[in-house]
Write an enzyme that holds these catalytic residues in place. Structure first.
Site, PDB file in Angstrom:
ATOM      1  N   LYS A   1       0.718  -4.624   9.866  1.00 20.24           N
ATOM      2  CA  LYS A   1       1.857  -4.094   9.110  1.00 20.24           C
ATOM      3  C   LYS A   1       2.637  -3.098   9.973  1.00 20.24           C
ATOM      4  CE  LYS A   1       2.930  -1.613   4.802  1.00 20.24           C
ATOM      5  NZ  LYS A   1       3.638  -0.450   5.376  1.00 20.24           N
TER       6      LYS A   1
ATOM      7  N   HIS B   1       7.916   1.012   7.464  1.00 16.31           N
ATOM      8  CA  HIS B   1       7.259   2.092   6.713  1.00 16.31           C
ATOM      9  C   HIS B   1       8.220   2.685   5.680  1.00 16.31           C
ATOM     10  CE1 HIS B   1       3.291   4.217   7.418  1.00 16.31           C
ATOM     11  NE2 HIS B   1       3.774   4.902   6.398  1.00 16.31           N
TER      12      HIS B   1
ATOM     13  N   THR C   1      -2.007  -0.790   9.557  1.00 15.30           N
ATOM     14  CA  THR C   1      -0.700  -0.179   9.776  1.00 15.30           C
ATOM     15  C   THR C   1      -0.614   0.311  11.213  1.00 15.30           C
ATOM     16  OG1 THR C   1      -0.441   0.454   7.455  1.00 15.30           O
ATOM     17  CG2 THR C   1       0.851   1.680   9.070  1.00 15.30           C
TER      18      THR C   1
ATOM     19  N   SER D   1      -3.991   1.514  -0.530  1.00 13.42           N
ATOM     20  CA  SER D   1      -3.781   2.418   0.596  1.00 13.42           C
ATOM     21  C   SER D   1      -5.086   3.095   0.987  1.00 13.42           C
ATOM     22  CB  SER D   1      -2.749   3.486   0.220  1.00 13.42           C
ATOM     23  OG  SER D   1      -2.699   4.516   1.199  1.00 13.42           O
TER      24      SER D   1
ATOM     25  N   PRO E   1       0.826  -1.208   0.000  1.00 13.24           N
ATOM     26  CA  PRO E   1       0.000   0.000   0.000  1.00 13.24           C
ATOM     27  C   PRO E   1       0.862   1.261   0.000  1.00 13.24           C
ATOM     28  CG  PRO E   1       0.092  -0.927   2.204  1.00 13.24           C
ATOM     29  CD  PRO E   1       0.808  -1.895   1.306  1.00 13.24           C
TER      30      PRO E   1
ATOM     31  N   TYR F   1      -5.702   2.692   8.578  1.00 12.48           N
ATOM     32  CA  TYR F   1      -5.266   3.317   9.828  1.00 12.48           C
ATOM     33  C   TYR F   1      -6.475   3.349  10.754  1.00 12.48           C
ATOM     34  CZ  TYR F   1      -1.143   5.118   7.334  1.00 12.48           C
ATOM     35  OH  TYR F   1       0.024   5.242   6.612  1.00 12.48           O
TER      36      TYR F   1
END
Length: 365
Positions: free
Chosen positions: A230, A254, A155, A106, A77, A129
């Site tokens: 992640k 990241h 994430t 993403s 992503p 998120y």
């Protein structure tokens, strides 16, 4: 221009993108130590090969969370694909499907998930998120399920946004006409330009910086989709992710954009694999620039690797077909590495094929 490796695609992308866009994609946090080491760490690992192994054309097929893919190389992503090329996320998801591999969208995409997943012909996951507003988060998960996402990728390495100094200098914001489309229903699709990074200011106002393992429990409780975590980079967190309901983890820092000075992902991969202990699948991203790097990641225990920046370079260089060319380039390099090492299929790749380089000496990795 002849584009024969990923460095060529990066150079072509830089020539086509404006400065702020290129530096947003290319940059890392602070001194970019981790950004550089993600790739450099692969150079510290050598390959131990066998001859007369009767390989022929190696078999690259595998699966990711039960979804068959043509190779252990998939699309990570990454945000804002339409800033790279007008094809945007639609070009990328179509290229992934044509390559027979998986695409992770993403949450910060320039194209709404419903449109992207409708264009997918291969496996597709949604990256999430967790926002301060849990209703926004819950709605994104429900929409992803309804749109056909086959997993949620959470994430977890953003309690604060890493300081990316190029974005601060460039007062980074999205170009006119682009927005965070998945957040349009919540009225949060736009972030203004201003002093410093507009994106950093935007996410600081949106993301929940106090997440704990109970939030993973909560996410798993509101969806029937498998959840990948992640951002795991230590053994303890790999074990905890399994204990709290994850289907697997992506070893990721990241792309060197969060905590500068943390280890390269390939270096911490083995300890996470050991801690997960077969209870879920383990993947890795960060710094992969050659098919040989893919081989090394698989040999250290990853089931597959995810590509971030290289996909963006292909997109910027030639739109969706450029993404397809990047994926094919890595596929061919991996196949050639397997043939030269003497490995018939990806399930046979293991640590016995690696040596760690230390001056002129080597030892089995």
């Amino acid at each position: 221009m002849d584009l024969v490796n990923l460095a060529d695609y990066a150079a072509a992308a830089q020539a086509r993108l404006d400065k702020a866009a290129y530096e947003y994609y290319a940059g890392g946090a602070l001194d970019e130590l981790t950004l550089r080491d993600n790739s450099a760490a692969y150079r510290r690992i050598g390959l131990r090969y066998r001859v007369l192994a009767g390989v022929g054309e190696p078999d690259l097929r595998t699966s990711i969370l039960g979804h068959d893919v043509s190779m252990p190389i998939a699309v990570a992503p990454t945000a804002f694909h339409r800033m790279a090329h007008e094809d945007g996320e639609l070009g990328t998801v179509r290229a992934a499907g044509e390559a027979g591999t998986l695409f992770i969208l993403s949450g910060l995409s320039n194209t709404a998930m419903e449109e992207v997943f409708a264009a997918a012909s291969g496996p597709r996951f949604f990256q999430l998120y967790i926002y301060k507003d849990r209703a926004v988060t819950r709605d994104l998960v429900a929409r992803a399920e309804a749109a056909g996402a086959q997993a949620i990728v959470l994430t977890v390495d953003t309690p604060v946004w890493g300081k990316r100094e190029a974005d601060v200098r460039n007062n980074f914001s999205l170009p006119a006409g682009l927005s965070v489309e998945n957040l349009s229903p919540a009225g949060k699709a736009d972030f203004p330009a201003g002093e410093g990074s507009g994106l950093a200011n935007y996410v600081a106002s949106m993301l929940d910086g106090a997440l704990g393992w109970d939030d993973l429990d909560w996410l798993c409780s509101i969806t029937d989709l498998p959840v990948l975590v992640k951002g795991v980079c230590v053994a303890e967190d790999g074990a905890l992710a399994m204990a709290h309901g994850a289907a697997g983890v992506i070893v990721s820092n990241h792309g060197g954009r969060q905590l500068d000075g943390c280890p390269a992902t390939i270096d911490v991969l083995p300890e996470v694999v050991e801690a997960v202990a077969g209870r879920g699948e383990v993947y890795v991203d960060g710094g992969i620039r050659r098919g040989g790097d893919v081989f090394k990641a698989l040999a250290r225990g990853a089931r597959a690797v995810f590509l971030g920046r290289p996909v963006l370079w292909g997109l910027a260089a030639a739109g969706g077909p450029g993404v397809g060319a990047v994926l094919e380039l890595l596929r061919r390099e991996l196949a050639d590495t397997m043939a030269l090492v003497g490995c018939r299929d990806v399930s046979a790749i293991g640590p016995e094929y690696l040596v760690e380089r230390c001056g002129n000496e080597g030892r089995t990795s």
